[in-house]
Design an enzyme around this catalytic site. Structure first.
Site, PDB file in Angstrom:
ATOM      1  N   TYR A  97       0.840  -1.049   0.001  1.00  0.00           N
ATOM      2  CA  TYR A  97      -0.076  -0.071  -0.052  1.00  0.00           C
ATOM      3  C   TYR A  97       0.835   1.158  -0.051  1.00  0.00           C
ATOM      4  CZ  TYR A  97      -3.335   3.394   1.900  1.00  0.00           C
ATOM      5  OH  TYR A  97      -4.100   4.595   1.885  1.00  0.00           O
ATOM      6  N   ASP A 130      -2.197  -1.387  -3.855  1.00  0.00           N
ATOM      7  CA  ASP A 130      -2.479  -0.227  -4.403  1.00  0.00           C
ATOM      8  C   ASP A 130      -1.302   0.595  -4.448  1.00  0.00           C
ATOM      9  OD1 ASP A 130      -3.439   2.391  -4.319  1.00  0.00           O
ATOM     10  OD2 ASP A 130      -4.654   2.614  -2.745  1.00  0.00           O
ATOM     11  N   HIS A 179     -12.152   1.969  -4.287  1.00  0.00           N
ATOM     12  CA  HIS A 179     -11.470   0.915  -5.396  1.00  0.00           C
ATOM     13  C   HIS A 179     -12.044  -0.244  -5.620  1.00  0.00           C
ATOM     14  CE1 HIS A 179      -7.213   2.949  -4.632  1.00  0.00           C
ATOM     15  NE2 HIS A 179      -7.883   3.539  -3.621  1.00  0.00           N
TER      16      HIS A 179
END
Length: 262
Positions: free
Chosen positions: A107, A150, A253
């Site tokens: 992330y 991500d 997302h």
């Protein structure tokens, strides 16, 4: 061993546990990597996931922020949890599957609103994080590995709704794309999603600020699946589950999937 892997920034695993359960029931990936869990590990709703067969978990949590987890149907052994750029954030976890494949779940910092590290500390942290990833991959080139998460960068012109309008918007600025590309090239990583879907606009994120995300369709591809060069040819079947953005109380997302024959 053939398996399907998915990555999803869930934006609070406790709040959106019903959505995770729905995805596991409807799509049944062998491995699901979650980001932005926003919970200590001990408070993640893991029992519900285990009841669906996802009894194997490696995770790093943080109260209210960050947090990454890998849920697996088959045994997975934690092999790393790096604090890149020494930010003190729970942004990385890595586990080794029974077939020897290492799955890295990242992330990357979002970077705040202004693409200038002199006035925005968060943007500097993002660039430093990507640089630390690059340096780590230079030092130890990955083999038999998959990297997902991500990554908070939309690198290609067709990864955003408007290349020209987003050139000065965090996530698509040239300096971010350069750092992102340097990290990718340092590890010899192959963008599996674009290997399977080589052309056309493709998004995995739509802002909550848009009153009608689907009609406006001002998306960005921030969520990625990479494979080390030695196993990239085994990847196939990439897809982005756009419809998940329309589920009740969704994350901003959506999940990104890929399958591997190894």
């Amino acid at each position: 061993m053939a398996f399907t892997l998915a990555t999803w920034n869930i934006n609070s695993v406790r709040l959106r546990a019903p959505l995770v359960l729905r995805l596991l029931e409807e799509e049944a990936p062998d491995v699901l990597c979650l980001q932005e869990c926003k919970s200590p590990v001990e408070k993640m709703p893991l029992e519900g996931f285990a009841a669906l067969g996802y009894r194997h978990v490696v995770a790093r949590g943080q109260r209210g922020y960050n947090g990454v987890a890998i849920l697996s149907k088959t045994p997975i052994e934690e092999v790393a949890a790096h604090d890149y750029a020494s930010l003190g954030h729970a942004r990385h976890i890595a586990g080794r599957l029974e077939n020897g494949v290492v799955v890295h779940n990242f992330y990357v910092p979002a970077g705040g609103d202004k693409p200038d590290r002199e006035v925005n500390e968060k943007f500097g942290q993002k660039l430093d994080y990507l640089a630390a990833m690059r340096d780590a991959f230079h030092a130890e080139r990955p083999e038999r590995s998959i990297l997902v998460g991500d990554l908070n960068v939309a690198p290609r012109e067709d990864d955003v709704w408007s290349h020209k309008q987003l050139l000065r918007v965090v996530s698509h600025t040239p300096v971010e794309v350069n750092h992102f590309t340097d990290a990718q090239e340092a590890g010899g990583w192959v963008d599996v999603t674009r290997q399977d879907i080589p052309s056309g606009r493709l998004y995995s994120w739509w802002s909550y600020r848009s009153p009608d995300w689907q009609a406006a369709d001002k998306g960005r591809r921030l969520d990625h699946v990479w494979a080390s060069a030695d196993i990239a040819s085994a990847a196939h079947g990439s897809r982005v589950l756009r419809d998940v953005r329309g589920w009740e109380q969704p994350s901003d997302h959506v999940p990104v999937f890929a399958s591997f024959d190894l």
